[in-house]
Design a protein around this motif. Structure first.
Motif, mmCIF file in Angstrom:
data_model
loop_
_atom_site.group_PDB
_atom_site.id
_atom_site.type_symbol
_atom_site.label_atom_id
_atom_site.label_comp_id
_atom_site.label_asym_id
_atom_site.label_seq_id
_atom_site.Cartn_x
_atom_site.Cartn_y
_atom_site.Cartn_z
ATOM 1 N N UNK A 26 -1.726 -12.985 1.049
ATOM 2 C CA UNK A 26 -1.674 -11.680 1.702
ATOM 3 C C UNK A 26 -0.494 -10.855 1.205
ATOM 4 N N UNK A 27 -0.707 -9.536 1.137
ATOM 5 C CA UNK A 27 0.348 -8.632 0.660
ATOM 6 C C UNK A 27 0.121 -7.258 1.282
ATOM 7 N N UNK A 28 1.165 -6.443 1.289
ATOM 8 C CA UNK A 28 1.001 -5.052 1.744
ATOM 9 C C UNK A 28 0.627 -4.191 0.545
ATOM 10 N N UNK A 29 0.106 -3.005 0.830
ATOM 11 C CA UNK A 29 -0.228 -2.074 -0.267
ATOM 12 C C UNK A 29 1.009 -1.734 -1.092
ATOM 13 N N UNK A 30 2.147 -1.576 -0.432
ATOM 14 C CA UNK A 30 3.382 -1.257 -1.173
ATOM 15 C C UNK A 30 3.703 -2.359 -2.173
ATOM 16 N N UNK A 31 3.529 -3.620 -1.754
ATOM 17 C CA UNK A 31 3.779 -4.741 -2.673
ATOM 18 C C UNK A 31 2.766 -4.738 -3.818
ATOM 19 N N UNK A 32 1.506 -4.452 -3.507
ATOM 20 C CA UNK A 32 0.441 -4.523 -4.512
ATOM 21 C C UNK A 32 0.472 -3.358 -5.493
ATOM 22 N N UNK A 33 0.900 -2.174 -5.005
ATOM 23 C CA UNK A 33 0.874 -0.982 -5.858
ATOM 24 C C UNK A 33 2.207 -0.740 -6.561
ATOM 25 N N UNK A 34 3.216 -1.535 -6.182
ATOM 26 C CA UNK A 34 4.508 -1.425 -6.860
ATOM 27 C C UNK A 34 5.288 -0.165 -6.495
ATOM 28 N N UNK A 35 4.886 0.492 -5.414
ATOM 29 C CA UNK A 35 5.671 1.631 -4.912
ATOM 30 C C UNK A 35 5.433 1.756 -3.406
ATOM 31 N N UNK A 36 6.374 2.336 -2.716
ATOM 32 C CA UNK A 36 6.258 2.422 -1.259
ATOM 33 C C UNK A 36 5.145 3.389 -0.877
ATOM 34 N N UNK A 37 4.186 2.857 -0.122
ATOM 35 C CA UNK A 37 3.139 3.720 0.428
ATOM 36 C C UNK A 37 3.157 3.494 1.942
ATOM 37 N N UNK A 38 3.652 4.485 2.663
ATOM 38 C CA UNK A 38 3.915 4.315 4.095
ATOM 39 C C UNK A 38 2.667 4.605 4.928
ATOM 40 N N UNK A 39 2.785 4.292 6.217
ATOM 41 C CA UNK A 39 1.720 4.617 7.164
ATOM 42 C C UNK A 39 1.429 6.116 7.125
ATOM 43 N N UNK A 40 2.483 6.944 7.069
ATOM 44 C CA UNK A 40 2.229 8.399 7.055
ATOM 45 C C UNK A 40 1.616 8.866 5.734
ATOM 46 N N UNK A 41 1.945 8.199 4.619
ATOM 47 C CA UNK A 41 1.260 8.498 3.344
ATOM 48 C C UNK A 41 -0.241 8.224 3.478
ATOM 49 N N UNK A 42 -0.570 7.067 4.061
ATOM 50 C CA UNK A 42 -1.980 6.703 4.223
ATOM 51 C C UNK A 42 -2.696 7.679 5.158
ATOM 52 N N UNK A 43 -1.992 8.090 6.225
ATOM 53 C CA UNK A 43 -2.580 9.052 7.174
ATOM 54 C C UNK A 43 -2.943 10.358 6.469
ATOM 55 N N UNK A 44 -2.025 10.839 5.644
ATOM 56 C CA UNK A 44 -2.261 12.097 4.923
ATOM 57 C C UNK A 44 -3.479 11.948 4.004
ATOM 58 N N UNK A 45 -3.533 10.845 3.277
ATOM 59 C CA UNK A 45 -4.658 10.597 2.363
ATOM 60 C C UNK A 45 -5.983 10.508 3.136
ATOM 61 N N UNK A 46 -5.906 9.882 4.293
ATOM 62 C CA UNK A 46 -7.095 9.720 5.132
ATOM 63 C C UNK A 46 -7.622 11.080 5.603
ATOM 64 N N UNK A 47 -6.717 11.927 6.072
ATOM 65 C CA UNK A 47 -7.126 13.255 6.554
ATOM 66 C C UNK A 47 -7.680 14.104 5.407
ATOM 67 N N UNK A 48 -7.047 13.986 4.244
ATOM 68 C CA UNK A 48 -7.541 14.741 3.074
ATOM 69 C C UNK A 48 -8.948 14.277 2.682
#
Length: 277
Positions: free
Chosen positions: A217-239
């Motif tokens: 198991x890993x977080x998206x930040x670990x898998x993508x090699x850059x910090x992707x926060x809850x608020x980043x995901x929220x923005x992407x989701x709304x878009x």
């Protein structure tokens, strides 16, 4: 009906509870989704996306309540500073904290019907859409060794970062996902591994609980090699949802939904107390 058609709605109602903070209790979330399933199901609410975050919470599945030394396991989790609750649907223990975004897509069961896989596929499509600029392959398959394993675990390079579940009530369907955005996926998994170890003490049980391998198991930040926060995901989701509808409506519970919510919350709390006490 294709999975992407489910996502294209004339209106998406948005209930964003992702920044309510530590006072927002996970039992309130279950009551919210049950309420929205009822009103979306009977046609008084449009299709709804609800997002939420709960701090320091372990959500157990009904199956977990059959663990032989459950109370010792719960005591261990509480000593780690976690709230412990039991959800009213299937699945097994999961970790929620400020680095985990939860999303429910609440849809009306149409005449043609939305079969179980269609709901799962729609959520998988949505997550692929919001992460498409990262150019990674997101697979949906069971990741053996993860907590709460299922055939729609979402993974990148065989490391799970999300799990999808479904709940159906009175003509409404809630397709729910938890997305580990930041933090350590393996630390979360190790906590659940230790919980099972303490709650089982090596005993054979009728139901086979997962043998958790934290490295799966890993977080998206670990898998993508850059910090992707809850608020980043929220923005992407709304878009993403904005591209799929003519109307995005930020909302809270409507006055006629409040009594349904209060009834559901009372029921959820009662059931939870019965199981845990």
């Amino acid at each position: 009906m294709s999975n992407s058609q489910i996502l294209y709605q004339p209106e998406w109602r948005i209930i964003d509870q992702s920044s309510l903070g530590p006072q927002f209790h996970a039992l309130q979330s279950f009551a919210m989704d049950d309420t929205l399933c009822t009103t979306v199901g009977n046609g008084t609410s449009p299709a709804t996306m609800r997002s939420w975050v709960h701090h320091d919470t372990i959500v157990l599945g009904i199956q977990d309540t059959k663990l032989p030394y459950l109370q010792e396991g719960i005591q261990f989790l509480k000593e780690q500073g976690r709230n412990v609750i039991v959800r009213n649907s299937g699945g097994l223990a999961v970790v929620l904290d400020e680095g985990v975004l939860n999303v429910s897509l609440i849809l009306r069961e149409t005449e043609k019907g939305i079969d179980i896989n269609l709901g799962y596929d729609a959520m998988w499509d949505l997550i692929q859409d919001i992460l498409k600029d990262y150019n990674v392959t997101i697979e949906a398959k069971e990741i053996v060794g993860s907590y709460c394993p299922g055939s729609y675990d979402l993974s990148i390079g065989n490391k799970k970062f999300a799990g999808i579940s479904q709940r159906r009530i009175r003509g409404g369907i809630a397709v729910q996902i938890y997305l580990c955005a930041t933090g350590s996926g393996s630390e979360r998994a190790a906590l659940i591994r230790d919980f099972y170890s303490i709650s089982l003490k090596g005993e054979q049980t009728k139901f086979v609980f997962p043998s958790i391998v934290p490295e799966t198991m890993a977080s998206l930040s670990e898998l993508l090699g850059e910090t992707i926060t809850v608020s980043d995901l929220m923005l992407r989701l709304l878009q993403a949802l904005q591209r799929m509808t003519d109307k995005l409506t930020p909302s809270q519970l409507m006055p006629d939904e409040v009594p349904i919510y209060e009834h559901n919350l009372h029921r959820v709390v009662e059931r939870n107390n019965k199981v845990l006490l």
